[in-house]
Design an enzyme around this catalytic site. Structure first.
Site, mmCIF file in Angstrom:
data_model
loop_
_atom_site.group_PDB
_atom_site.id
_atom_site.type_symbol
_atom_site.label_atom_id
_atom_site.label_comp_id
_atom_site.label_asym_id
_atom_site.label_seq_id
_atom_site.Cartn_x
_atom_site.Cartn_y
_atom_site.Cartn_z
ATOM 1 N N ARG A 11 0.854 -1.183 0.000
ATOM 2 C CA ARG A 11 0.000 0.000 0.000
ATOM 3 C C ARG A 11 0.891 1.235 0.000
ATOM 4 O O ARG A 11 1.919 1.260 0.690
ATOM 5 C CB ARG A 11 -0.927 0.015 1.230
ATOM 6 N N GLU A 17 -2.407 7.774 -4.810
ATOM 7 C CA GLU A 17 -2.450 7.452 -6.240
ATOM 8 C C GLU A 17 -3.865 7.644 -6.791
ATOM 9 O O GLU A 17 -4.835 7.471 -6.048
ATOM 10 C CB GLU A 17 -1.952 6.026 -6.493
ATOM 11 N N HIS A 27 0.530 0.447 -10.498
ATOM 12 C CA HIS A 27 -0.306 -0.485 -9.726
ATOM 13 C C HIS A 27 -0.699 -1.706 -10.572
ATOM 14 O O HIS A 27 -1.879 -1.977 -10.801
ATOM 15 C CB HIS A 27 -1.546 0.218 -9.190
#
Length: 323
Positions: free
Chosen positions: A242, A271, A289
């Site tokens: 994370r 993000e 990601h």
């Protein structure tokens, strides 16, 4: 009998959307544009199930909308810190996630980032693309050898264990870890891993540090300036967990001032907004990601959501219930 009404917040793999259309009265997001807070509130009022993703902030304000029809939130993702779980419980909403199915693919990305950072792959790619490569020379873009080095894993759940297998069996790496809730000794011994007393010991001993802990207040900025200074100047930090586990400003400072050799990041604080300081650095590999981004995994994640809501609508306990 009328089919349950289901609202999906983003575009999902075609195979899963087809199954949704077959089973439910479904509202898909074909434009793949994030839903506003008001749209999410309306979804809770008009659907039997809301199927968000990890990028949808399902806040207490949204969950508290009056006249809710929805009884279940089927989150597309293993993480669920995008949802105010306590508020969901207060509102009597069931929440599920999608564990297990993305383990290997996320571990693959962690290994990819480790290799990219160690061997300065992003720098090399940019040189070639920008027409700046002048040919081979003995001292050009020297990185660190990976084989035989020590990998430190902060968090030792399924993804970290998968990375440990790849690192140990594939690259002969020594594996050390820290986790407040370690797995069984049988699992630890099977991976030939060694448990560290604390995060500080791990940071001091590891050549590569990979983060695999959950997000949330308990782990926010777990990697801060003080802890980055404990790492070796030749060490690399990898984050596929994370974004808020790492203090971005501190990491940028550490990379700029070469307290550590490099970093590989697949997740970021806030993000998709990334601290522009990262974009000015050569010694960081940045991915958008991609941890679970394979066709097989994303379809499996979607099907896991469908299995959870199917169980709920059948009056059974969903396998992946988190609230």
């Amino acid at each position: 009998m009328n089919k349950p009404k289901v609202i999906v917040t983003r575009k999902w793999p075609a195979a899963v959307e087809a199954r949704l259309q077959e089973l439910y009265d479904v509202q898909l997001n074909t434009a793949d544009i994030p839903m506003t807070a008001d749209a999410l509130k309306a979804a809770l009022q008009t659907a039997d199930a809301l199927l968000p993703t990890v990028t949808d902030a399902i806040t207490a304000d949204i969950l508290g909308v009056p006249n809710k029809r929805a009884k279940i939130i089927g989150n597309f993702g293993v993480g669920y810190n995008n949802i105010d779980i306590e508020a969901a419980k207060r509102e009597g909403l069931v929440v599920t996630n999608t564990p297990h199915v993305l383990t290997d693919c996320t571990a693959d990305i962690a290994m990819l980032l480790l290799l990219m950072s160690a061997r300065r792959a992003s720098e090399g790619d940019r040189l070639v693309r920008n027409g700046q490569w002048t040919g081979w020379r003995p001292t050009h873009l020297l990185g660190q050898k990976v084989t035989g080095k020590t990998l430190g894993l902060i968090g030792f759940g399924r993804i970290a264990q998968a990375m440990a297998r790849k690192a140990h069996h594939g690259f002969g790496m020594k594996v050390i870890f820290t986790d407040p809730y370690p797995p069984s000794q049988e699992i630890i011994d099977g991976l030939q891993a060694t448990q560290c007393a604390n995060v500080e010991e791990l940071l001091t001993d590891a050549n590569f540090v990979s983060l695999h802990c959950p997000g949330g207040e308990a782990t926010k900025h777990l990697i801060n300036e003080q802890r980055l200074k404990l790492m070796r100047p030749s060490a690399h930090l990898i984050n596929t967990a994370r974004g808020d586990v790492v203090d971005s400003k501190a990491l940028i400072k550490a990379l700029k001032e070469h307290w550590i050799a490099g970093a590989g990041l697949d997740v970021f604080e806030g993000e998709p907004n990334i601290d522009p300081g990262f974009l000015e650095l050569d010694n960081v590999a940045l991915l958008p990601h991609l941890g679970s981004a394979t066709e097989e995994t994303r379809v499996a994640m979607g099907n896991r959501v469908l299995d959870n809501i199917a169980a709920f609508f059948a009056g059974q306990e969903p396998e992946d219930r988190v609230a």
